[in-house]
Scaffold this motif. Structure first.
Motif, mmCIF file in Angstrom:
data_model
loop_
_atom_site.group_PDB
_atom_site.id
_atom_site.type_symbol
_atom_site.label_atom_id
_atom_site.label_comp_id
_atom_site.label_asym_id
_atom_site.label_seq_id
_atom_site.Cartn_x
_atom_site.Cartn_y
_atom_site.Cartn_z
ATOM 1 N N ARG A 165 4.518 46.551 15.374
ATOM 2 C CA ARG A 165 4.819 46.554 13.938
ATOM 3 C C ARG A 165 6.234 47.046 13.642
ATOM 4 N N ASP A 166 6.900 47.576 14.668
ATOM 5 C CA ASP A 166 8.274 48.022 14.460
ATOM 6 C C ASP A 166 9.146 46.840 14.031
ATOM 7 N N GLY A 167 9.880 47.020 12.981
ATOM 8 C CA GLY A 167 10.749 45.952 12.509
ATOM 9 C C GLY A 167 10.104 45.033 11.497
ATOM 10 N N TRP A 168 8.810 45.240 11.193
ATOM 11 C CA TRP A 168 8.159 44.415 10.186
ATOM 12 C C TRP A 168 8.736 44.733 8.808
ATOM 13 N N LEU A 169 8.874 43.722 7.990
ATOM 14 C CA LEU A 169 9.442 43.892 6.655
ATOM 15 C C LEU A 169 8.542 44.742 5.764
ATOM 16 N N THR A 170 9.175 45.564 4.957
ATOM 17 C CA THR A 170 8.433 46.376 3.996
ATOM 18 C C THR A 170 8.931 46.167 2.564
ATOM 19 N N GLU A 171 9.945 45.304 2.398
ATOM 20 C CA GLU A 171 10.443 45.010 1.059
ATOM 21 C C GLU A 171 11.104 43.638 1.047
ATOM 22 N N GLU A 190 16.512 28.900 5.601
ATOM 23 C CA GLU A 190 16.504 29.712 6.818
ATOM 24 C C GLU A 190 15.109 30.264 7.102
ATOM 25 N N VAL A 191 14.285 30.326 6.048
ATOM 26 C CA VAL A 191 12.907 30.802 6.196
ATOM 27 C C VAL A 191 12.174 29.996 7.270
ATOM 28 N N ILE A 192 12.402 28.692 7.315
ATOM 29 C CA ILE A 192 11.695 27.827 8.265
ATOM 30 C C ILE A 192 11.999 28.230 9.697
ATOM 31 N N SER A 193 13.235 28.521 10.001
ATOM 32 C CA SER A 193 13.584 28.926 11.363
ATOM 33 C C SER A 193 12.921 30.241 11.721
ATOM 34 N N LYS A 194 12.785 31.136 10.741
ATOM 35 C CA LYS A 194 12.114 32.413 11.006
ATOM 36 C C LYS A 194 10.615 32.198 11.234
ATOM 37 N N LEU A 195 10.045 31.275 10.489
ATOM 38 C CA LEU A 195 8.637 30.936 10.721
ATOM 39 C C LEU A 195 8.428 30.404 12.137
ATOM 40 N N LYS A 196 9.303 29.512 12.567
ATOM 41 C CA LYS A 196 9.201 28.939 13.909
ATOM 42 C C LYS A 196 9.372 30.017 14.971
ATOM 43 N N GLU A 197 10.266 30.947 14.712
ATOM 44 C CA GLU A 197 10.506 32.038 15.659
ATOM 45 C C GLU A 197 9.248 32.881 15.860
ATOM 46 N N GLN A 198 8.581 33.203 14.758
ATOM 47 C CA GLN A 198 7.362 34.006 14.857
ATOM 48 C C GLN A 198 6.209 33.213 15.478
ATOM 49 N N LYS A 199 6.141 31.921 15.172
ATOM 50 C CA LYS A 199 5.059 31.092 15.710
ATOM 51 C C LYS A 199 5.098 31.044 17.232
ATOM 52 N N GLN A 200 6.290 31.109 17.798
ATOM 53 C CA GLN A 200 6.429 31.077 19.254
ATOM 54 C C GLN A 200 5.839 32.312 19.922
#
Length: 541
Positions: A96-102, A111-121
């Protein structure tokens, strides 16, 4: 002192005592009924605990309550419990370290799409090695996903709560319900016949609604105000949730030697407050169909409701029957069945978050709805637990069913039933293991009298398999889907290898969950196990 003087002295003493006691008589007259009521309540509480949980469980509960009252013991137990919770959490905290809190100060746009793909991997490689979870596979997977994804996207903004604005998804829902009802014993179209229902967010909501509806229907029909329901121990835990939510007393009864609902045991529990009994087709733990016909006869004879949990079997059993598999009666063709839950997002291959709850007639279903007439916001009525619902998921379910059609479901059912039988037969050939009961569908549960089956599960996990751990008896199961059709031999090879590994090197695998499952199974104080689960959930979500 002669006898007369002795008697005279005793009489004087008695008179003195009576005189003194008479001073307290008014107080005694007040305290005696209170003391009697207090004792009666204690006796009644003990009787209730014993009748509900059995002598053994009640005795354990009383003993543990006494033990916990000893100074220092509770503190020690809490300390040891926290150690188990910490182990269950594993590396969750570090993950959970680094998870967004705001919110980000500036929107990320595309750019959201690339972040989604990054997490999906970072998700587990689930293809082919998960029990249940994902039900589509093979060459058709990409095409099927594309169809339902496009349908969900096209109707992502819609909400069937506003039926005057979005008549499209209202129509889709009605047709999904009608097509599902037709598979499960409805002889007429839902729009003009008896069997009716609604789409829900999943099997749990379908079960919750069926229980709530049965409660209110039986209150209207028989005046029952202290409702009770009876379920086999193999029935889904969603019924426990429903009992807590809707204040219904829940009786769990044992299954028979074939791991099917014990009709005689259920019959013994029926009383004037019983509103509902439950059957599963099949049950989640072992893939075994309960005797629905016998339960239907029992429900009809006592004028109570019978819900059949078809969440797993609804999109398999009708097609398996057409293919010639020996499938016992399980749907509305059985007299006495008043409601059914069936998940479209399992073997129906619809997007996650789609299920259907069905009722034998509209008189029963009316008790599912909540109508509010005195709200300043206007007149309000809602058919399900959710008010607003995602029309995109409804459209996705409709698209899945229309895309596959009868031919597609028959083909899929043939493949998964054959794969299930291969796995069942293969497990039976491993001497150290035994299959639980005789599976009717696509779940194969197995245990061992020789090895710690949870250590076998950990060994399988190290090979990438994600199976489900069960208890009473300790066992694991695989829910066979299209993912497994082409990997049955790999599964059996890895299972044989895992059995031999545990046999040669018994003992827990570092980082494995076998010690925790084993400890939970042996722990007599089930309240403590419940506390562990709650503490774990509270710190991980």
């Amino acid at each position: 002192m002669d006898l007369d003087k002795m008697i005279s002295s005793l009489n004087g003493f008695r008179a003195d005592v009576n005189s003194r006691l008479s001073q307290y008589e008014p107080l005694a007259l007040v305290l005696l009924p209170i003391l009697t009521l207090f004792v009666a309540r204690i006796v009644r509480s003990i009787f209730y605990v014993v009748s509900e949980k059995g002598v053994k469980s009640a005795a354990v509960e009383l003993i543990m309550a006494f033990v916990k009252s000893v100074p220092g013991v509770k503190k020690y137990i809490d300390s040891e419990k926290q150690k188990v919770v910490d182990k269950l959490q594993g590396s969750t905290k570090s993950k959970r370290d680094g998870w967004l809190t705001e919110l980000p100060s500036t929107g990320l746009k595309v750019e959201v799409i690339s972040k989604l793909k990054e997490q999906k991997q970072k998700d587990v490689a689930w293809e082919g090695k998960c029990s249940g979870t994902v039900y589509i596979a093979g060459n058709e997977q990409e095409g099927h996903f594309s169809i339902i994804n496009e349908a969900c996207s096209m109707f992502a903004h819609t909400n069937p709560l506003h039926l005057d604005v979005f008549p499209s998804v209202v129509k889709f829902e009605a047709e999904v319900v009608a097509m599902t009802a037709k598979l499960l014993g409805s002889k007429e179209k839902v729009s003009g016949g008896q069997v009716c229902g609604n789409m829900t967010s999943g099997g749990t909501e379908s079960i919750l609604l069926a229980v709530k509806t049965s409660r209110d229907y039986m209150k209207a029909k028989k005046g029952i105000t202290n409702p009770e329901m009876i379920i086999p121990v193999s029935a889904h835990s969603a019924y426990d949730k429903a009992a807590q939510y809707f204040k219904i007393k829940l009786w769990r009864v044992p299954v028979d030697q074939d791991f099917r609902a014990d009709v005689k045991a259920i019959k013994k529990r029926i009383n004037k407050n019983t509103i509902l009994i439950i059957g599963s087709a099949p049950g989640y733990p072992h893939g075994i169909i309960d005797p629905i016909e016998e339960l239907g006869e029992l429900a009809s004879a006592h004028g109570i409701c019978l819900h059949v949990d078809l969440c797993l079997g609804g999109f398999v059993l009708p097609f398996a029957r057409k293919l010639g598999y020996p499938v016992p009666p399980f749907d509305f063709s059985v007299q006495g069945v008043t409601s059914i839950s069936v998940d479209v997002h399992k073997y129906g291959l619809a997007p996650k978050g789609t299920s259907v709850v069905l009722y034998r007639d509209h008189d029963i279903r009316k008790h599912q709805f909540v109508a509010v007439t005195e709200w300043t916001g206007g007149l309000y009525i809602s058919p399900t637990i959710a008010g607003s619902r995602p029309g995109g998921l409804i459209a996705g379910a409709w698209a899945a069913m229309m895309s596959l059609g009868l031919e597609g479901y028959l083909k899929n059912t043939r493949e998964i039933m054959e794969a299930s039988k291969k796995i069942e037969n293969g497990v039976r050939q491993i001497p150290e293991l035994f299959v639980i009961g005789r599976p009717d569908m696509t779940i194969v549960a197995f245990g061992s009298d020789i090895l710690d089956i949870f250590e076998v599960n950990d060994a399988m996990s190290s090979k990438g398999w994600h199976l489900n751990a069960l208890q009473r008896p300790n066992s694991i199961h695989i829910c066979v889907t299209l993912q497994h059709v082409n990997v049955t031999e790999e599964f059996l090879h890895d299972l044989r290898s895992s059995v031999q590994t545990v046999k040669a090197n018994p003992g827990p695998v570092k980082g494995g969950l076998a010690p925790i499952y084993g400890a939970a199974g042996r722990m007599p104080d089930r309240a403590m196990v419940q506390d562990l689960l709650v503490d774990y959930m509270d710190t991980t979500c």
